[in-house]
Design an enzyme around this catalytic site. Structure first.
Site, mmCIF file in Angstrom:
data_model
loop_
_atom_site.group_PDB
_atom_site.id
_atom_site.type_symbol
_atom_site.label_atom_id
_atom_site.label_comp_id
_atom_site.label_asym_id
_atom_site.label_seq_id
_atom_site.Cartn_x
_atom_site.Cartn_y
_atom_site.Cartn_z
ATOM 1 N N TRP A 1 0.870 -1.178 0.000
ATOM 2 C CA TRP A 1 0.000 0.000 0.000
ATOM 3 C C TRP A 1 0.901 1.220 0.000
ATOM 4 C CZ3 TRP A 1 -0.141 3.911 3.775
ATOM 5 C CH2 TRP A 1 -1.016 4.973 3.441
ATOM 6 N N GLU B 1 -3.066 -2.936 -2.528
ATOM 7 C CA GLU B 1 -4.210 -2.334 -1.825
ATOM 8 C C GLU B 1 -4.531 -0.936 -2.348
ATOM 9 O OE1 GLU B 1 -3.501 -1.796 2.373
ATOM 10 O OE2 GLU B 1 -5.555 -1.104 2.753
ATOM 11 N N LYS C 1 -6.960 2.719 -2.468
ATOM 12 C CA LYS C 1 -7.579 3.644 -1.518
ATOM 13 C C LYS C 1 -8.282 4.746 -2.290
ATOM 14 C CE LYS C 1 -6.543 5.934 2.839
ATOM 15 N NZ LYS C 1 -5.580 6.111 3.931
ATOM 16 N N ASP D 1 -9.753 -2.987 1.447
ATOM 17 C CA ASP D 1 -9.852 -2.432 2.797
ATOM 18 C C ASP D 1 -11.245 -1.813 2.939
ATOM 19 O OD1 ASP D 1 -9.779 -0.404 4.906
ATOM 20 O OD2 ASP D 1 -7.610 -0.700 4.976
ATOM 21 N N HIS E 1 -11.754 1.996 2.510
ATOM 22 C CA HIS E 1 -11.115 2.680 1.387
ATOM 23 C C HIS E 1 -12.025 2.967 0.205
ATOM 24 C CE1 HIS E 1 -6.678 1.769 2.565
ATOM 25 N NE2 HIS E 1 -7.374 2.312 3.535
ATOM 26 N N HIS F 1 -8.720 -6.107 4.396
ATOM 27 C CA HIS F 1 -8.383 -5.310 5.567
ATOM 28 C C HIS F 1 -9.723 -4.939 6.173
ATOM 29 C CE1 HIS F 1 -3.996 -3.786 4.916
ATOM 30 N NE2 HIS F 1 -4.086 -5.088 5.072
ATOM 31 N N ASP G 1 -12.257 9.111 8.678
ATOM 32 C CA ASP G 1 -11.312 8.077 9.098
ATOM 33 C C ASP G 1 -11.719 6.710 8.573
ATOM 34 O OD1 ASP G 1 -9.133 6.952 10.602
ATOM 35 O OD2 ASP G 1 -10.675 6.083 11.873
ATOM 36 N N ASP H 1 -10.258 3.883 9.734
ATOM 37 C CA ASP H 1 -9.578 2.905 10.583
ATOM 38 C C ASP H 1 -10.097 2.800 12.010
ATOM 39 O OD1 ASP H 1 -7.333 2.142 8.649
ATOM 40 O OD2 ASP H 1 -7.170 4.312 8.694
ATOM 41 N N ASP I 1 -7.448 -4.027 9.970
ATOM 42 C CA ASP I 1 -6.699 -2.770 9.823
ATOM 43 C C ASP I 1 -7.436 -1.635 10.523
ATOM 44 O OD1 ASP I 1 -5.009 -0.763 9.145
ATOM 45 O OD2 ASP I 1 -5.365 -0.831 6.987
HETATM 46 C C1 RNT Z 1 -3.756 2.838 4.760
HETATM 47 C C2 RNT Z 1 -3.921 1.384 4.445
HETATM 48 C C3 RNT Z 1 -2.826 0.518 4.953
HETATM 49 C C4 RNT Z 1 -2.357 0.927 6.329
HETATM 50 C C5 RNT Z 1 -1.385 -0.023 6.956
HETATM 51 C C6 RNT Z 1 -0.647 0.602 8.070
HETATM 52 O O1 RNT Z 1 -4.848 3.567 4.413
HETATM 53 O O2 RNT Z 1 -5.143 0.928 4.918
HETATM 54 O O3 RNT Z 1 -3.229 -0.803 4.909
HETATM 55 O O4 RNT Z 1 -3.429 1.083 7.203
HETATM 56 O O5 RNT Z 1 -0.587 -0.572 6.002
HETATM 57 ZN ZN ZN Z 2 -5.530 -1.173 4.872
#
Ligand code: RNT
Ligand code: ZN
Length: 419
Positions: free
Chosen positions: A184, A226, A228, A259, A262, A286, A294, A296, A326
């Site tokens: 990523w 990955e 985003k 993810d 994302h 993820h 956010d 995460d 994640d």
């Molecule tokens: C970031 C991605 C990635 C990170 C990690 C730390 O937006 O989700 O996966 O969160 O690699």
């Molecule tokens: Zn991620």
């Protein structure tokens, strides 16, 4: 008979009436590893240089005391989390988390710096996954890494990604268990660019260089990419978008990482699983929870999470979809964050395993969408919690909220000493 087993027996009967075998569901559940992300343990800081802040458009907010300051502390914290999570699970490491004797620069990391992780993983039956760390470094300060217009910057990160694949293959070989290596990068623009193409051409070239490099143990390293949608400071354009990486993964038959945080706020990854699995060999998830800006937050037992697990289980894709987590929350006990998030992922998996899927399929195929809706809604009221509790007891992990006792104990005896 204890109340726990009484409850389980009643639940078992209720599920059996629908043709669902709860014992079989628990047996399957016990075989599914979740990859715990090491970076929840220290707010994505890593052990390269304690003075370096987090960059790359990701952010951990909060100042909860007692974060892990070195790899030993991180392993100790992880041990606590794993002891509170039923089943046997993997660990997802970032490249900046090796064991070293002092400050390290990004391209100093070598396979042997991960020997202590390997010994620990071997002793505890954890598989390990890996990630190059393309952020939090002076060479990433321009906001670009593999897709930088600057050749020197690109070369630096290409080298880092190749090193990371070498390390991933080494770890996989040592553990006799393939390591999924997820690339990523944060590259993108805060404001509207005029040339969206050039960076994507460069990223494609850089990735080709990274993935075509020879490494010692290619069979033990599995490459993933990955995408985003946006990050902090890359609100208008991210080079590695969904379309970019979906195309790349299909063309090159790498794993594709999805993810949950994302995509657009109302877009979920559950519906992407069946489509992408037609074109890429395997997926890495993820599992995360987006909240406004956010991506995460700690995973909770939401409809989204349930939909993800249903898709994997309903399509019998457990061997092709790797489940990683994640999220990074620094405002609560970090070990509790791992524990809560992972237990939730497992609960959602269990709920999916407890569906009378054959009946549901028959109703759908027969066009009886009324009964499909009726049954799906009734399933939500079944005593799934009794089955989960029985599983936690079976696996010698705390039942229900009891896990917080261990969290508090560790907080008072270990975290409090960290200053
Ligand atoms: C970031 C991605 C990635 C990170 C990690 C730390 O937006 O989700 O996966 O969160 O690699
Ligand atoms: Zn991620």
């Amino acid at each position: 008979m204890t109340r726990l087993s009484q409850s389980y027996q009643l639940a078992q009967e209720q599920y059996a009436a629908l043709g669902v075998d709860t014992d079989a569901a628990l047996q399957t559940l016990a075989t599914i590893p979740i990859s715990l992300h090491c970076w929840q343990g220290d707010d994505v800081a890593g052990f390269e240089d304690p003075d370096r802040g987090l960059s790359g458009g990701i952010m951990a907010t909060g100042n909860y005391p007692g974060k892990a300051r070195n790899a030993d502390e991180l392993r100790a914290d992880l041990d606590v989390a794993y002891s509170l999570i039923p089943g046997t699970h993997r660990l997802n490491l970032h490249a900046i988390y090796g064991d070293s004797d002092g400050k390290m620069d990004r391209n100093d990391w070598r396979p042997h710096h991960f020997d202590r992780w390997i010994d620990w993983a071997w002793a505890n039956d954890h598989g390990i996954d890996f990630n190059p760390s393309c952020f939090s470094h002076p060479m990433a300060e321009g906001g670009f890494t593999l897709a930088s217009l600057d050749e020197t910057v690109r070369a630096f990160w290409i080298e880092h990604c190749i090193n990371s694949r070498e390390i991933g293959g080494y770890i996989g070989k040592q553990l006799d268990n393939p390591c999924i290596n997820n690339v990523w990068i944060p590259d993108g623009y805060k404001d509207t660019p005029v040339d969206r193409l050039r960076h994507r051409e460069l990223l494609k070239e850089s990735l080709d260089e990274v993935f075509s490099a020879e490494i010692s143990h290619p069979d033990f390293n599995r490459d993933a990419v990955e995408c985003k949608l946006f990050g902090i400071g890359s609100e208008s354009y991210v080079v590695g978008s969904h379309e970019f990486y979906m195309g790349y993964a299909i063309q090159n038959q790498t794993l594709l990482t999805l993810d949950a945080g994302h995509f657009h706020p109302t877009e979920t990854i559950a519906d992407k699983i069946s489509s992408t699995l037609l074109y890429v060999p395997e997926l890495l998830l993820h599992v995360s929870r987006g909240v406004r800006w956010d991506s995460d937050h700690v995973v909770t037992l939401t409809d989204d999470l349930q939909a993800i697990m249903q898709e994997i289980v309903r399509h019998v894709a457990l061997d092709r979809v790797h489940i990683g987590l994640d999220f990074f929350d620094a405002s609560i006990n970090r070990i509790a964050a791992w524990t809560i998030g992972t237990r939730n992922a497992l609960k959602a998996l269990l709920m999916a395993l407890l569906e009378p899927i054959d009946t549901l399929r028959e109703l759908e195929a027969a066009g009886d969408w009324t009964a499909r809706l009726a049954l799906l809604e009734e399933l939500k009221m079944l005593p799934f919690g009794a089955v989960w509790d029985a599983y936690c007891a079976q696996q010698n992990t705390p039942v229900g909220y009891q896990f917080m006792q261990a969290i508090r104990h560790h907080e008072q005896t270990v975290l409090a000493q960290r200053g």
